[in-house]
Write an enzyme that holds these catalytic residues in place. Structure first.
Site, PDB file in Angstrom:
ATOM      1  N   TRP A 143       0.804  -1.112   0.034  1.00  0.00           N
ATOM      2  CA  TRP A 143       0.054  -0.249   0.018  1.00  0.00           C
ATOM      3  C   TRP A 143       1.049   1.203   0.105  1.00  0.00           C
ATOM      4  O   TRP A 143       0.580   1.982  -0.618  1.00  0.00           O
ATOM      5  CB  TRP A 143      -0.865  -0.093   1.034  1.00  0.00           C
ATOM      6  CG  TRP A 143      -1.992  -1.034   1.186  1.00  0.00           C
ATOM      7  CD1 TRP A 143      -2.193  -2.065   2.073  1.00  0.00           C
ATOM      8  CD2 TRP A 143      -2.908  -1.413  -0.201  1.00  0.00           C
ATOM      9  NE1 TRP A 143      -3.023  -3.033   1.778  1.00  0.00           N
ATOM     10  CE2 TRP A 143      -3.427  -2.639   0.286  1.00  0.00           C
ATOM     11  CE3 TRP A 143      -3.090  -0.929  -1.326  1.00  0.00           C
ATOM     12  CZ2 TRP A 143      -4.508  -3.193  -0.486  1.00  0.00           C
ATOM     13  CZ3 TRP A 143      -4.073  -1.292  -2.278  1.00  0.00           C
ATOM     14  CH2 TRP A 143      -4.840  -2.906  -1.547  1.00  0.00           C
ATOM     15  N   LYS A 178     -12.545  -1.624   6.645  1.00  0.00           N
ATOM     16  CA  LYS A 178     -11.624  -2.394   7.370  1.00  0.00           C
ATOM     17  C   LYS A 178     -12.300  -2.110   8.841  1.00  0.00           C
ATOM     18  O   LYS A 178     -12.765  -2.986   9.273  1.00  0.00           O
ATOM     19  CB  LYS A 178     -10.295  -2.146   7.585  1.00  0.00           C
ATOM     20  CG  LYS A 178      -9.760  -2.946   6.430  1.00  0.00           C
ATOM     21  CD  LYS A 178      -8.857  -2.401   5.273  1.00  0.00           C
ATOM     22  CE  LYS A 178      -8.292  -3.187   4.165  1.00  0.00           C
ATOM     23  NZ  LYS A 178      -7.594  -2.373   3.426  1.00  0.00           N
ATOM     24  N   ASP A 184      -1.810   7.277   5.684  1.00  0.00           N
ATOM     25  CA  ASP A 184      -3.089   6.238   5.225  1.00  0.00           C
ATOM     26  C   ASP A 184      -3.336   5.347   6.428  1.00  0.00           C
ATOM     27  O   ASP A 184      -2.446   4.485   6.732  1.00  0.00           O
ATOM     28  CB  ASP A 184      -2.621   5.341   4.038  1.00  0.00           C
ATOM     29  CG  ASP A 184      -3.365   4.263   3.694  1.00  0.00           C
ATOM     30  OD1 ASP A 184      -4.465   4.012   4.279  1.00  0.00           O
ATOM     31  OD2 ASP A 184      -2.947   3.461   2.608  1.00  0.00           O
TER      32      ASP A 184
END
Ligand SMILES: *Cc1c(COP(=O)(O)O)cnc(C)c1O
Length: 355
Positions: free
Chosen positions: A98, A190, A166
């Protein structure tokens, strides 16, 4: 009853699933899916969701909460574009898939990216520490939890420069000092709600300051902020369900209580991994994630037997990401300690059987 250790989209509290389902059928006489996003009923939902984010994370004055579409993946681009200033340089910490995605998008919008810290040398199995943080960049970016490889920042990187994070896979799992950040972004799927909305917590000071000539209307956070996150049709169902989830989080003691429960769950599973000679953890103790716990079998020949054992116990989603192999137990807020105990017992019994 299944025990969902999937990495995302993932488990939410059962009560939230139920309330969300009810609103699909009947939300003040219509379905939540058919009401106008401009109706007073939905405007109230959006406002409550924004307020609950502020309450849950103790967001200080001078920040705006937005729900935008595009996932954290578009967040990579939005964060970079909105933070562009004079130097067109940005400092990134590379902790895996990511983080790399974020680096690539910063480059794509014209940044010269300084990757000043990286854990790539050991397949992203740890959190790089002690690197000199650059001082000549527009901002610093990192990924607080390494969803795929199971390593997590337990400290906020020390810098006086604007900081962007993030937090897709650990937001609302623990308290966070929001005042240290200029932009926090996180895909909802999530710890927050169903896929669709992406949460942005933005310092008002940075809005409208980008020097980028390329700035499509939708990517400019100022436009979303000016319109109260209603510039265009927001992801109505995702925002509504996130609001229900935040109500539930706060009713259950907020992020402080969530952190305690998450620690208890992590202790239970790491305890078993460390005690049991059939398994090994992949991340050094000080960098271990409380959200995504990665581990390997000592002996690959045991794979079929172990897989059969956890499947039989009703466990789903334990398979490791293809780039790491082994196993990954994702233990987001809504996963209960009982589910974790089912897994640790399967592991304990598996070892006993082997002997
Ligand atoms: C899941 C995840 C993403 C990707 O999110 P999308 O909403 O699917 O774009 C990005 N960053 C992290 C840390 C993630 O865990």
């Amino acid at each position: 009853m299944k025990h969902n250790f999937g990495a995302g989209p993932c488990i939410l509290p059962q009560i939230v699933f139920k309330e969300a389902a009810e609103a699909v059928v009947d939300f003040n006489g219509l379905s939540i899916l058919e009401i106008s996003h401009r109706s007073p009923e939905f405007v109230a939902v959006m406002e409550e969701a924004q307020e609950l984010v502020k309450k849950a994370l103790d967001v200080p004055q001078g920040y705006t909460v937005l729900f935008i579409q595009g996932g954290a993946s578009l967040g990579f681009t939005i964060a970079a574009l909105n933070m562009m200033r004079q130097t067109k340089k940005a400092g990134y910490i590379n902790t895996g898939t990511w983080a790399k995605g974020a680096i690539n998008e910063a480059k794509a919008v014209g940044f010269d990216v300084d990757i000043f810290a990286s854990s790539e040398d050991k397949n992203f199995s740890y959190i790089p520490k002690g690197a000199a943080v650059p001082t000549d960049v527009d901002y610093i970016h990192y990924t607080s939890n390494n969803t795929i490889f199971g390593a997590q920042f337990h400290e906020i990187p020390d810098t006086n420069l604007p900081l962007v994070c993030d937090m897709s896979s650990d937001i609302f799992s623990r308290p966070v000092d929001v005042s240290k950040f200029d932009i926090i972004y996180a895909g909802a799927q999530k710890n927050l709600g169903p896929a669709g909305a992406t949460l942005y917590i933005v310092k008002d000071e940075i809005l409208g300051k980008s020097t980028s000539e390329f700035m499509p209307k939708y990517l400019n956070l100022k436009n979303h902020s000016d319109k109260g996150s209603m510039m265009n049709t927001p992801p109505v169902f995702s925002v509504y369900t996130a609001m229900l989830n935040l109500r539930d989080l706060i009713a259950n003691g907020g992020v402080i209580a969530a952190e305690k429960r998450n620690q208890e769950k992590a202790d239970e599973l790491y305890g078993e991994i460390d005690r049991n000679p059939a398994f090994t953890g992949t991340v050094p103790v000080e960098d271990r994630s409380n959200m995504n716990i990665t581990f390997l079998l000592e002996d690959d020949a045991d794979k079929a037997a172990f897989d059969a054992a956890w499947h039989a116990a009703g466990i789903v989603g334990l398979k490791g990401h293809r780039s790491v192999g082994g196993y990954r137990a994702s233990m987001y807020n809504a996963l209960s300690i009982e589910s974790v105990k089912v897994l640790s017992k399967v592991m304990r019994d598996f070892k006993t059987k082997k002997q």
